[in-house]
Design an enzyme around this catalytic site. Structure first.
Site, PDB file in Angstrom:
ATOM      1  N   PHE A  51       0.254  -1.510   0.135  1.00 36.43           N
ATOM      2  CA  PHE A  51      -0.262   0.037  -0.355  1.00 36.43           C
ATOM      3  C   PHE A  51       1.228   0.963  -0.119  1.00 36.43           C
ATOM      4  O   PHE A  51       0.531   2.196  -0.752  1.00 36.43           O
ATOM      5  CB  PHE A  51      -0.750   0.028   1.695  1.00 36.43           C
ATOM      6  CG  PHE A  51      -1.405   1.313   1.205  1.00 36.43           C
ATOM      7  CD1 PHE A  51      -2.538   1.320   0.498  1.00 36.43           C
ATOM      8  CD2 PHE A  51      -0.930   2.540   2.563  1.00 36.43           C
ATOM      9  CE1 PHE A  51      -3.382   2.918   0.669  1.00 36.43           C
ATOM     10  CE2 PHE A  51      -1.840   3.058   2.336  1.00 36.43           C
ATOM     11  CZ  PHE A  51      -3.135   3.572   1.855  1.00 36.43           C
ATOM     12  N   ASP A  52       2.212   1.085   0.927  1.00 34.81           N
ATOM     13  CA  ASP A  52       2.560   2.272   1.192  1.00 34.81           C
ATOM     14  C   ASP A  52       3.051   2.759  -0.805  1.00 34.81           C
ATOM     15  O   ASP A  52       3.243   3.476  -1.154  1.00 34.81           O
ATOM     16  CB  ASP A  52       4.026   2.479   1.934  1.00 34.81           C
ATOM     17  CG  ASP A  52       3.612   1.965   3.038  1.00 34.81           C
ATOM     18  OD1 ASP A  52       2.410   1.377   3.817  1.00 34.81           O
ATOM     19  OD2 ASP A  52       3.986   2.857   4.203  1.00 34.81           O
ATOM     20  N   THR A  53       3.593   2.088  -1.139  1.00 34.21           N
ATOM     21  CA  THR A  53       4.413   2.373  -2.376  1.00 34.21           C
ATOM     22  C   THR A  53       3.428   2.933  -3.417  1.00 34.21           C
ATOM     23  O   THR A  53       3.594   3.255  -4.837  1.00 34.21           O
ATOM     24  CB  THR A  53       5.033   1.235  -3.195  1.00 34.21           C
ATOM     25  OG1 THR A  53       6.093   0.526  -2.166  1.00 34.21           O
ATOM     26  CG2 THR A  53       5.158   0.935  -4.353  1.00 34.21           C
TER      27      THR A  53
END
Length: 456
Positions: A227-229
Site C-alpha cells: 500500500f505504501d509503495t
C-alpha cells in the site's frame, strides 16, 4: 469497521469509498494550483490524526500509545487524535487499546475484521475528519523528533505527502545487513522499473493531506504492505510534491514481519500496479489535472518536464528490458531453429523481440505516454534493421569460415545482438525517443503589462 470514540463511547460506521472505484461524483475535482492552502488550525476538529495499525501487539501497544500521546501533548501545538487500527487481532490487543482509550481523551480505537495495513489505513483515513493524516508502526522504530518536520510542510501547504526515509546520507539507521540489502534492492527496482524518485518506500512513518488522500486513496488496491509503495507511485504520477525527512531509525529485533515474503508480495504488487497504469484503470490524466501543482517559471527545463531523462536511469531500465529481450530472443531462436534455417530463425526472433522491446522502452525507459506510437515503432523497425544486419552478417561470416554447431550459431548471434543493443540504445536516446527542446514560453500578461508600463 467500528469506530469507538474514547470521549463518548459511541459506535460509528463511517462511509468508506471502496478501492478501485472512480472518484465519486460528489467529490469535485478542482483545477490544480501552484500551491496548497495552509491547513486551518483554528478549528474544533483535530488537525492531526495519527493511525497506529496493529495485529497481535499486546506486548508493545500500551507503551507505544503513552509515549506517542505524551510526545504530541508536549510538542504538537494543535488538536490531535491517535487512532488504533486493530487488524483482526486474536490476543488482548483490542482490550488494551480500549482500556487506554478510556484514560486518554485523544485516543480512538477502530476494530477491523480483515487483516492488512493498507486496508486499515485506507478505511481509517477516508473516515477521518482531520486535515492531516499520518501513520507510524507500533514499535516506534523512528525517533519521534522527526514528526514535527514530517508534518510542517503539509500544514503550511508546501507539500502534499511526507515520508520518513532511512536511505539518505543524513539518516541514522541501526539494522541488520539482511534488511538493509532487501530494502535497498527493492527501492532500486522501484527506481529502475517504475521510474520512482522517492528514496524509501517502506519506512513506517508517513503523512498526507486529507484533501489529497480523499482523491487518491479510492484508486489504491493493495490491502497489505505494498500500500505504501502504491500510494507514493500514484502521488508522483499525479504531480504531487513528496517531502522526505531523514530519520533516526532502530530496527525492532522482535518484529513479526516476514521480510522475504513481504518483498515477494511487493514485487507482485509492482507487476499489478504497472498493469493498472498501462491499462488505464487508474485515471492518471484526470487526477493529475485536478491535483498537480501548477508549473514554476523554470518548468521549461527538460529534466523537469521528463523525470526519466537522466542517463543513468535510462541505462538501468534499458539494460533490464534488454536482458529480458535477450532471453526471449534466445528461446525463440532455439525454437525456430528446430524447423528452419538459421537466418530465418534469427529474423523472426529479432523481429518479435524488437517490437516488444521498442514498446517497453518507449513506456518504461523513456517515460513516453500518448504521442505517436506508430512513428516510434516504425523508427524502431529501422533500428531493428540495423540489428538484423549485424546479426545476419555475423552468421554469414561464421558460416563462410567454418561449420558451426547450433550452440556456435547461438553464441555468434548473441554476441552480435549485444553489439546491436548498444547501437539500439544510442539510436533510441538520440533519435527515436529524443525529447524535443522546450520552447521558450511567451511572457505572461503581467510581465507584458510591466514592460509596456516601463516603456511608456
Amino acid at each position: 469497521m467500528t469506530l469507538i470514540e474514547s470521549t463518548s463511547g459511541t459506535l460509528k460506521d463511517p462511509a468508506v469509498v471502496p478501492p478501485g472505484l472512480p472518484i465519486p461524483p460528489n467529490t469535485p475535482l478542482q483545477p490544480s494550483t501552484a500551491r496548497r492552502a495552509p491547513v486551518d488550525t483554528h478549528t474544533a476538529v483535530p488537525v492531526l490524526d495519527v493511525t497506529i495499525p496493529v495485529f497481535n501487539e499486546e506486548r508493545d501497544l500500551e507503551e507505544c500509545l503513552r509515549r506517542l500521546h505524551g510526545h504530541l501533548r508536549e510538542s504538537f501545538p494543535h488538536g490531535f487524535r491517535i487512532t488504533v487500527a486493530d487488524n483482526a487481532s486474536t490476543d488482548s490487543t483490542l482490550k488494551i487499546a480500549e482500556r487506554v482509550a478510556r484514560e486518554l481523551p485523544e485516543l480512538a480505537v477502530v476494530h477491523l475484521e480483515e487483516k492488512g495495513r493498507g486496508n486499515a489505513l485506507r478505511k481509517v483515513w477516508l473516515a477521518s475528519p482531520a486535515p492531516v493524516l499520518a501513520y507510524m508502526d507500533v514499535d516506534l522504530s523512528t525517533d519521534l523528533a522527526a514528526l514535527a518536520p514530517l508534518l510542517a510542510p503539509l500544514i503550511s501547504g508546501h507539500s502534499d505527502l511526507a515520508i520518513g526515509t532511512r536511505l539518505t546520507r543524513n539518516s541514522r539507521v541501526v539494522r541488520g545487513p539482511k534488511r538493509e540489502f532487501i530494502s535497498r534492492s527493492y527501492n532500486l527496482m522501484l527506481h529502475s522499473f517504475m521510474g520512482a524518485r522517492f528514496s524509501d518506500a517502506q519506512c513506517g512513518f508517513k503523512a498526507i493531506r486529507a484533501d489529497v488522500a480523499q482523491q487518491i486513496l479510492p484508486h489504491t488496491m493493495d490491502n497489505s504492505w505494498f500500500f505504501d509503495t502504491e500510494l507514493l507511485v500514484l502521488a508522483e504520477r499525479c504531480g504531487l510534491r513528496v517531502h522526505e525527512v531523514p530519520v533516526d531509525w532502530i530496527d525492532d529485533p522482535n518484529s513479526s514481519v516476514d521480510v522475504v515474503r513481504t518483498a515477494l508480495a511487493d514485487i507482485r504488487g509492482m507487476v499489478r500496479l504497472t498493469r493498472d497504469l498501462v491499462s488505464g484503470r487508474i485515471p492518471i490524466p484526470e487526477l493529475r489535472a485536478a491535483l498537480a501543482r501548477g508549473p514554476l517559471p523554470a518548468s521549461s527545463r527538460t529534466a523537469e518536464q521528463n523525470p526519466r531523462s537522466s542517463l543513468f536511469g535510462q541505462l538501468v531500465r534499458f539494460a533490464a528490458i534488454g536482458a529480458a529481450s535477450t532471453l526471449a530472443y534466445v528461446l525463440i531462436f532455439l525454437f525456430c531453429r528446430g524447423f528452419m534455417d538459421p537466418q530465418l530463425a534469427n529474423f523472426l526472433a529479432l523481429l518479435i523481440t524488437a517490437i516488444a522491446n521498442t514498446g517497453a522502452n518507449r513506456r518504461f525507459t523513456f517515460g513516453i505516454q500518448g504521442g505517436n506510437p506508430v512513428r516510434h515503432h516504425f523508427e524502431g523497425l529501422i533500428v531493428f534493421g540495423i540489428g538484423l544486419a549485424l546479426t545476419s552478417g555475423a552468421l554469414a561470416l561464421v558460416h563462410s569460415t567454418t561449420t558451426p554447431d547450433r550452440w556456435g550459431e547461438l553464441l555468434t548471434v548473441v554476441a552480435a545482438n549485444l553489439a546491436a543493443t548498444a547501437v539500439r540504445f544510442l539510436l533510441f536516446r538520440l533519435w527515436v525517443f529524443r525529447q524535443p527542446a522546450a520552447k521558450a514560453t511567451a511572457p505572461t500578461t503581467q510581465a507584458k503589462t510591466r514592460t509596456e508600463t516601463a516603456a511608456s
